[in-house]
Scaffold this active site. Structure first.
Site, PDB file in Angstrom:
ATOM      1  N   LYS A 160       0.841  -1.208   0.000  1.00  0.00           N
ATOM      2  CA  LYS A 160       0.000   0.000   0.000  1.00  0.00           C
ATOM      3  C   LYS A 160       0.876   1.259   0.000  1.00  0.00           C
ATOM      4  O   LYS A 160       0.679   2.166  -0.796  1.00  0.00           O
ATOM      5  CB  LYS A 160      -0.930   0.019   1.235  1.00  0.00           C
ATOM      6  CG  LYS A 160      -1.836  -1.209   1.332  1.00  0.00           C
ATOM      7  CD  LYS A 160      -2.750  -1.154   2.543  1.00  0.00           C
ATOM      8  CE  LYS A 160      -2.059  -1.184   3.898  1.00  0.00           C
ATOM      9  NZ  LYS A 160      -1.316  -2.436   4.184  1.00  0.00           N
ATOM     10  N   ARG A 190      -9.481   0.587   9.042  1.00  0.00           N
ATOM     11  CA  ARG A 190      -9.021  -0.770   9.352  1.00  0.00           C
ATOM     12  C   ARG A 190     -10.127  -1.599  10.004  1.00  0.00           C
ATOM     13  O   ARG A 190      -9.947  -2.783  10.235  1.00  0.00           O
ATOM     14  CB  ARG A 190      -7.879  -0.723  10.363  1.00  0.00           C
ATOM     15  CG  ARG A 190      -6.579  -0.210   9.853  1.00  0.00           C
ATOM     16  CD  ARG A 190      -5.848  -1.310   9.108  1.00  0.00           C
ATOM     17  NE  ARG A 190      -4.547  -1.634   9.636  1.00  0.00           N
ATOM     18  CZ  ARG A 190      -3.452  -0.922   9.415  1.00  0.00           C
ATOM     19  NH1 ARG A 190      -3.503   0.170   8.711  1.00  0.00           N
ATOM     20  NH2 ARG A 190      -2.300  -1.335   9.899  1.00  0.00           N
ATOM     21  N   ARG A 200      11.836  -5.739   4.766  1.00  0.00           N
ATOM     22  CA  ARG A 200      11.581  -4.303   4.589  1.00  0.00           C
ATOM     23  C   ARG A 200      12.585  -3.462   5.375  1.00  0.00           C
ATOM     24  O   ARG A 200      12.951  -3.784   6.497  1.00  0.00           O
ATOM     25  CB  ARG A 200      10.173  -3.951   5.045  1.00  0.00           C
ATOM     26  CG  ARG A 200       9.937  -2.440   5.014  1.00  0.00           C
ATOM     27  CD  ARG A 200       8.493  -2.063   5.074  1.00  0.00           C
ATOM     28  NE  ARG A 200       7.803  -2.546   6.246  1.00  0.00           N
ATOM     29  CZ  ARG A 200       6.500  -2.382   6.444  1.00  0.00           C
ATOM     30  NH1 ARG A 200       5.774  -1.785   5.535  1.00  0.00           N
ATOM     31  NH2 ARG A 200       5.944  -2.844   7.534  1.00  0.00           N
ATOM     32  N   ARG A 257      11.447  -1.676  11.019  1.00  0.00           N
ATOM     33  CA  ARG A 257      10.345  -1.299  11.906  1.00  0.00           C
ATOM     34  C   ARG A 257      10.182  -2.348  13.009  1.00  0.00           C
ATOM     35  O   ARG A 257      10.297  -3.539  12.769  1.00  0.00           O
ATOM     36  CB  ARG A 257       9.035  -1.202  11.098  1.00  0.00           C
ATOM     37  CG  ARG A 257       8.769   0.205  10.619  1.00  0.00           C
ATOM     38  CD  ARG A 257       7.611   0.309   9.667  1.00  0.00           C
ATOM     39  NE  ARG A 257       6.383  -0.349  10.090  1.00  0.00           N
ATOM     40  CZ  ARG A 257       5.253  -0.301   9.388  1.00  0.00           C
ATOM     41  NH1 ARG A 257       5.203   0.377   8.257  1.00  0.00           N
ATOM     42  NH2 ARG A 257       4.170  -0.924   9.808  1.00  0.00           N
ATOM     43  N   ARG A 284      -0.165  -9.317  13.220  1.00  0.00           N
ATOM     44  CA  ARG A 284      -0.752  -8.290  12.342  1.00  0.00           C
ATOM     45  C   ARG A 284      -1.605  -8.941  11.257  1.00  0.00           C
ATOM     46  O   ARG A 284      -2.661  -8.432  10.899  1.00  0.00           O
ATOM     47  CB  ARG A 284       0.359  -7.450  11.709  1.00  0.00           C
ATOM     48  CG  ARG A 284       1.008  -6.513  12.720  1.00  0.00           C
ATOM     49  CD  ARG A 284       2.328  -5.971  12.223  1.00  0.00           C
ATOM     50  NE  ARG A 284       2.195  -5.102  11.083  1.00  0.00           N
ATOM     51  CZ  ARG A 284       3.181  -4.812  10.252  1.00  0.00           C
ATOM     52  NH1 ARG A 284       4.380  -5.334  10.439  1.00  0.00           N
ATOM     53  NH2 ARG A 284       2.985  -3.990   9.249  1.00  0.00           N
TER      54      ARG A 284
HETATM   55  P1  AP5 Z   1       4.879  -1.634   1.904  1.00  0.00           P
HETATM   56  O1  AP5 Z   1       4.566  -0.792   0.712  1.00  0.00           O
HETATM   57  O2  AP5 Z   1       5.630  -1.039   3.039  1.00  0.00           O
HETATM   58  O3  AP5 Z   1       3.544  -2.363   2.412  1.00  0.00           O
HETATM   59  P2  AP5 Z   1       2.298  -1.778   3.189  1.00  0.00           P
HETATM   60  O4  AP5 Z   1       1.100  -2.441   2.632  1.00  0.00           O
HETATM   61  O5  AP5 Z   1       2.318  -0.285   3.190  1.00  0.00           O
HETATM   62  O6  AP5 Z   1       2.624  -2.363   4.619  1.00  0.00           O
HETATM   63  P3  AP5 Z   1       2.574  -1.756   6.079  1.00  0.00           P
HETATM   64  O7  AP5 Z   1       3.253  -2.751   6.967  1.00  0.00           O
HETATM   65  O8  AP5 Z   1       3.112  -0.355   6.135  1.00  0.00           O
HETATM   66  O9  AP5 Z   1       1.096  -1.763   6.343  1.00  0.00           O
HETATM   67  P4  AP5 Z   1       0.432  -1.900   7.649  1.00  0.00           P
HETATM   68  O10 AP5 Z   1      -0.928  -1.657   7.150  1.00  0.00           O
HETATM   69  O11 AP5 Z   1       0.597  -3.077   8.489  1.00  0.00           O
HETATM   70  O12 AP5 Z   1       1.181  -0.787   8.554  1.00  0.00           O
HETATM   71  P5  AP5 Z   1       0.768   0.668   8.960  1.00  0.00           P
HETATM   72  O13 AP5 Z   1       1.975   1.496   8.931  1.00  0.00           O
HETATM   73  O14 AP5 Z   1      -0.453   1.123   8.233  1.00  0.00           O
HETATM   74  O15 AP5 Z   1       5.678  -2.930   1.366  1.00  0.00           O
HETATM   75  C1  AP5 Z   1       6.192  -3.905   2.260  1.00  0.00           C
HETATM   76  C2  AP5 Z   1       7.567  -4.397   1.761  1.00  0.00           C
HETATM   77  O16 AP5 Z   1       7.384  -5.120   0.529  1.00  0.00           O
HETATM   78  C3  AP5 Z   1       8.567  -3.265   1.438  1.00  0.00           C
HETATM   79  O17 AP5 Z   1       9.852  -3.690   1.790  1.00  0.00           O
HETATM   80  C4  AP5 Z   1       8.439  -3.072  -0.090  1.00  0.00           C
HETATM   81  O18 AP5 Z   1       9.633  -2.584  -0.661  1.00  0.00           O
HETATM   82  C5  AP5 Z   1       8.123  -4.494  -0.545  1.00  0.00           C
HETATM   83  N1  AP5 Z   1       7.211  -4.533  -1.693  1.00  0.00           N
HETATM   84  C6  AP5 Z   1       6.113  -3.767  -1.893  1.00  0.00           C
HETATM   85  N2  AP5 Z   1       5.487  -4.109  -3.035  1.00  0.00           N
HETATM   86  C7  AP5 Z   1       6.206  -5.152  -3.559  1.00  0.00           C
HETATM   87  C8  AP5 Z   1       6.058  -5.951  -4.736  1.00  0.00           C
HETATM   88  N3  AP5 Z   1       5.050  -5.758  -5.592  1.00  0.00           N
HETATM   89  N4  AP5 Z   1       6.965  -6.939  -4.928  1.00  0.00           N
HETATM   90  C9  AP5 Z   1       7.984  -7.144  -4.068  1.00  0.00           C
HETATM   91  N5  AP5 Z   1       8.202  -6.401  -2.948  1.00  0.00           N
HETATM   92  C10 AP5 Z   1       7.309  -5.420  -2.693  1.00  0.00           C
HETATM   93  O19 AP5 Z   1       0.297   0.435  10.482  1.00  0.00           O
HETATM   94  C11 AP5 Z   1       1.211   0.109  11.498  1.00  0.00           C
HETATM   95  C12 AP5 Z   1       0.467  -0.038  12.810  1.00  0.00           C
HETATM   96  O20 AP5 Z   1      -0.178   1.208  13.150  1.00  0.00           O
HETATM   97  C13 AP5 Z   1      -0.688  -1.058  12.807  1.00  0.00           C
HETATM   98  O21 AP5 Z   1      -0.233  -2.375  13.069  1.00  0.00           O
HETATM   99  C14 AP5 Z   1      -1.575  -0.508  13.926  1.00  0.00           C
HETATM  100  O22 AP5 Z   1      -1.049  -0.818  15.198  1.00  0.00           O
HETATM  101  C15 AP5 Z   1      -1.462   1.000  13.724  1.00  0.00           C
HETATM  102  N6  AP5 Z   1      -2.483   1.531  12.798  1.00  0.00           N
HETATM  103  C16 AP5 Z   1      -2.253   2.171  11.621  1.00  0.00           C
HETATM  104  N7  AP5 Z   1      -3.412   2.531  11.059  1.00  0.00           N
HETATM  105  C17 AP5 Z   1      -4.399   2.115  11.894  1.00  0.00           C
HETATM  106  C18 AP5 Z   1      -5.803   2.192  11.838  1.00  0.00           C
HETATM  107  N8  AP5 Z   1      -6.454   2.787  10.819  1.00  0.00           N
HETATM  108  N9  AP5 Z   1      -6.503   1.633  12.872  1.00  0.00           N
HETATM  109  C19 AP5 Z   1      -5.880   1.066  13.927  1.00  0.00           C
HETATM  110  N10 AP5 Z   1      -4.539   0.964  14.024  1.00  0.00           N
HETATM  111  C20 AP5 Z   1      -3.798   1.487  13.008  1.00  0.00           C
END
Ligand code: AP5
Length: 210
Positions: free
Chosen positions: A13, A88, A123, A156, A167
């Site tokens: 994402k 979420r 990552r 991270r 997660r």
């Molecule tokens: P990346 O693009 O970083 O993936 P992502 O989907 O953004 O993953 P996140 O871990 O950031 O999402 P998340 O939803 O768990 O975390 P968030 O920060 O929102 O890609 C991942 C890796 O793969 C990278 O190394 C990239 O280079 C590689 N990659 C990408 N695409 C690829 C491809 N096509 N092929 C190969 N490699 C690829 O949330 C973190 C925490 O915050 C949550 O756990 C929760 O505690 C809290 N939080 C955040 N938002 C909320 C909410 N709305 N409600 C409640 N808690 C929340």
């Protein structure tokens, strides 16, 4: 354009949001990034969120809803935005509906759990400018250093193996029901997430009609 990026942790994402921000000329609203910044600064929101984030649990809905409501008042949101990692839960989706936010499209990026585990394990993230890297699929020019700002890349805390599994479980239980929620509203677009990053972007553009 008001777009939601939906998908499991590590679906890509954030990676696709980096490109979509340029293409659509609207800001990315990543609740994860907002919360990590709050934790770093030690704000009241950060203090509430830290333990949930470290454990891979969702931060309570009332905290998220408040943070997003405030973010949407900023000037740069006038022409639209890309929600990354929000909503979420069904309660968060209902809250933005109740605020009168009209979402145009919801893109669900679908990636199997075994691929997610490999992606998150490799990552690396820039703690200063937020650019996302991977030790195999998206390497920086100089190992461990951000191409954008020269800061040292970090792993991270929630990318540890045990936390990744939690997660994923949380995603399937709390967030996956949103796919049906938005399908019923006729806003859902679906894309497989198993392509390399460049092909993934091409698929995303195709599905969104960009
Ligand atoms: P990346 O693009 O970083 O993936 P992502 O989907 O953004 O993953 P996140 O871990 O950031 O999402 P998340 O939803 O768990 O975390 P968030 O920060 O929102 O890609 C991942 C890796 O793969 C990278 O190394 C990239 O280079 C590689 N990659 C990408 N695409 C690829 C491809 N096509 N092929 C190969 N490699 C690829 O949330 C973190 C925490 O915050 C949550 O756990 C929760 O505690 C809290 N939080 C955040 N938002 C909320 C909410 N709305 N409600 C409640 N808690 C929340």
């Amino acid at each position: 354009m008001r777009l939601i990026l939906l998908g499991p942790p590590g679906a890509g994402k954030g990676t696709q949001a980096e490109v979509l921000v340029e293409k659509l000329n609207v800001p990315q609203i990543s609740t994860g990034d907002i919360l990590r910044a709050a934790v770093k600064k030690g704000t009241p929101v950060g203090l509430k969120a830290k333990a949930f984030m470290d454990a891979g649990d969702l931060v309570p809905d009332d905290v998220i809803i408040g943070v997003v409501k405030e973010r949407l008042t900023a000037d740069d949101c006038k022409n639209g935005y890309i929600f990354d990692g929000m909503p979420r839960t069904i309660a968060q989706a209902e809250a933005i509906d109740e605020q009168g936010v009209v979402i145009d499209m919801v893109l669900s990026i679908e990636v199997p759990d075994d691929i997610i585990i490999k992606r998150l394990g490799g990552r690396r993230t820039c703690p200063e400018c937020g650019i996302i890297y991977h030790i195999e699929t998206k390497k920086p020019a100089k190992e461990g250093i951000c191409d954008g700002c020269g800061a040292a890349l970090i792993i991270r805390k929630d990318d540890e193996a045990e936390t990744i599994l939690n997660r994923l479980e949380t995603y399937h239980k709390e967030t996956e029901p949103l796919i049906d929620y938005y399908r019923k509203q006729g806003k859902l677009r679906e894309v497989g997430g198993e392509f390399n990053i460049a092909s993934q972007t091409a698929e995303v553009f195709k599905v969104l009609g960009l």
